[in-house]
Design a protein around this motif. Sequence first.
Motif, PDB file in Angstrom:
ATOM      1  N   GLY A   1      13.221  -6.601   5.747  1.00 42.50           N
ATOM      2  CA  GLY A   1      13.502  -5.224   5.320  1.00 42.50           C
ATOM      3  C   GLY A   1      14.110  -5.208   3.936  1.00 42.50           C
ATOM      4  N   ASP A   2      13.960  -4.044   3.265  1.00 39.47           N
ATOM      5  CA  ASP A   2      14.336  -3.956   1.854  1.00 39.47           C
ATOM      6  C   ASP A   2      15.844  -3.899   1.638  1.00 39.47           C
ATOM      7  N   LEU A   3      16.573  -3.416   2.632  1.00 38.38           N
ATOM      8  CA  LEU A   3      18.022  -3.323   2.422  1.00 38.38           C
ATOM      9  C   LEU A   3      18.851  -3.901   3.570  1.00 38.38           C
TER      10      LEU A   3
ATOM     11  N   LEU B   1       0.876  -1.175   0.000  1.00 41.08           N
ATOM     12  CA  LEU B   1       0.000   0.000   0.000  1.00 41.08           C
ATOM     13  C   LEU B   1       0.909   1.219   0.000  1.00 41.08           C
ATOM     14  N   TYR B   2       0.786   2.049  -1.054  1.00 40.38           N
ATOM     15  CA  TYR B   2       1.620   3.253  -1.126  1.00 40.38           C
ATOM     16  C   TYR B   2       0.869   4.459  -0.583  1.00 40.38           C
ATOM     17  N   ARG B   3       1.556   5.297   0.152  1.00 35.46           N
ATOM     18  CA  ARG B   3       1.066   6.628   0.501  1.00 35.46           C
ATOM     19  C   ARG B   3       2.165   7.600   0.076  1.00 35.46           C
TER      20      ARG B   3
ATOM     21  N   GLY C   1      16.063  -8.120  -5.597  1.00 39.74           N
ATOM     22  CA  GLY C   1      16.396  -7.705  -6.969  1.00 39.74           C
ATOM     23  C   GLY C   1      17.351  -6.518  -6.967  1.00 39.74           C
ATOM     24  N   ASP C   2      17.161  -5.604  -6.031  1.00 43.50           N
ATOM     25  CA  ASP C   2      18.054  -4.442  -5.954  1.00 43.50           C
ATOM     26  C   ASP C   2      19.457  -4.880  -5.533  1.00 43.50           C
ATOM     27  N   ALA C   3      19.511  -5.831  -4.601  1.00 43.91           N
ATOM     28  CA  ALA C   3      20.822  -6.345  -4.176  1.00 43.91           C
ATOM     29  C   ALA C   3      21.505  -7.059  -5.341  1.00 43.91           C
TER      30      ALA C   3
HETATM   31  O1  KDG Z   1      12.692  -3.206  -4.981  1.00 41.46           O
HETATM   32  C1  KDG Z   1      12.209  -2.976  -3.695  1.00 41.46           C
HETATM   33  C2  KDG Z   1      11.383  -1.740  -3.776  1.00 41.46           C
HETATM   34  O2  KDG Z   1      10.204  -2.041  -4.440  1.00 41.46           O
HETATM   35  C3  KDG Z   1      11.048  -1.163  -2.469  1.00 41.46           C
HETATM   36  O3  KDG Z   1      12.176  -0.900  -1.680  1.00 41.46           O
HETATM   37  C4  KDG Z   1      10.150   0.037  -2.527  1.00 41.46           C
HETATM   38  O4  KDG Z   1      10.987   1.365  -4.279  1.00 41.46           O
HETATM   39  C5  KDG Z   1      10.063   0.787  -3.805  1.00 41.46           C
HETATM   40  C6  KDG Z   1       8.796   0.791  -4.513  1.00 41.46           C
HETATM   41  O5  KDG Z   1       8.541   1.801  -5.154  1.00 41.46           O
HETATM   42  O6  KDG Z   1       8.050  -0.167  -4.480  1.00 41.46           O
END
Ligand code: KDG
Length: 337
Positions: free
Chosen positions: A313-315, A106-108, A277-279
């Motif tokens: 966590g993402d990173l 869910l984005y805000r 994927g970022d890693a």
């Molecule tokens: O690749 C992981 C990203 O999706 C996350 O960290 C958040 O950048 C992001 C996004 O816009 O979903």
Amino acid sequence: MRIEPEIVTLGECLVSLVAVEHGPLAEADTFRRHVAGAEANVAVGLVRLGHPVAYIGRVGDDGFGTTILRRLRGEGVDTRCVRVEPDGGTGIMFRERRAVGPSEVLYRRAGSSGSRMGVEDVDAASEAGLFRNARLLHLTGITPALSPSCRSAVGAAIEQARAANLQVSLDLNLRRRLWADEEARPVLRGLVARADIVFASVEEAAVVAGNGSATAMTGGDPASRAAAVASALLDLGARRVALKLDAGAAGSYAADRPAVVVPAVPDVPLIDPVGAGDAFCAGYLAATLEGADEAAALALGNACGASVLGAEGDLAGAPSRAEADRLRRFTSGQSIR
Ligand code: KDG
């Protein structure tokens, strides 16, 4: 003394509130705070591997913006071109965790400070000398989806990179919660045409490649499907293409001549796949900047991706150099196609 960046990146860094318990978002009532954002994840991944990175973007003058700046600075990312907006707000995302199947996000972030970045931020970075001695600009397909001004900022960054002889890497990172395929396709195709290195999953590559490759998605083994979509991206103008096979679970593929497939690190416990994927990008780019061949770059990418799978966590799980080198030993069995 300030270390000059080798890599420049730009995008929106967010705070991600990740559900503590597994299950649907509707039932989640306890969240842990993490710093997220695909480009920030790549930046931290590269810095941990020993490659200095500068980040361009905006955060709000609020507690979450402070968290982001502290985290990036603490990791050693150069944040001199991150603007703190007094009248803005830092973007937030909420993320559930599922034991099975994809997790909902869910984005805000609509109207957030990050999404208000524009050409002026890239110009300021250029005036600050960020591009002068760098070697690579890293972009993702998320930033152009955020706003018209972010899309223009991406275009301006590519122009700065070209003028200063930087390579350009692009992770397609198709985010369907931000834009429809029909809107994304022409924009991402335009970016692929201007990129030296393109990262994607096979599915994302097929969407961007267009109708012809949809057929390729239905038959053959994973490597043949990868070959079909990779060649479509090369036809669009990319110079190198690195693909994640089955979201990285089946390893990775580089469209070299001959193409290379490197299997994933086996038996990795899946704690949290987001950010892997970022890693992968960080590992691949680090190795490439060090002069490694495609097989070695994929192997370091796989090792970094595996490390992120094992941490929430993402990173958080992005490995140090020593950790990545240890893991890389488990992913060296390449096959050539
Ligand atoms: O690749 C992981 C990203 O999706 C996350 O960290 C958040 O950048 C992001 C996004 O816009 O979903």
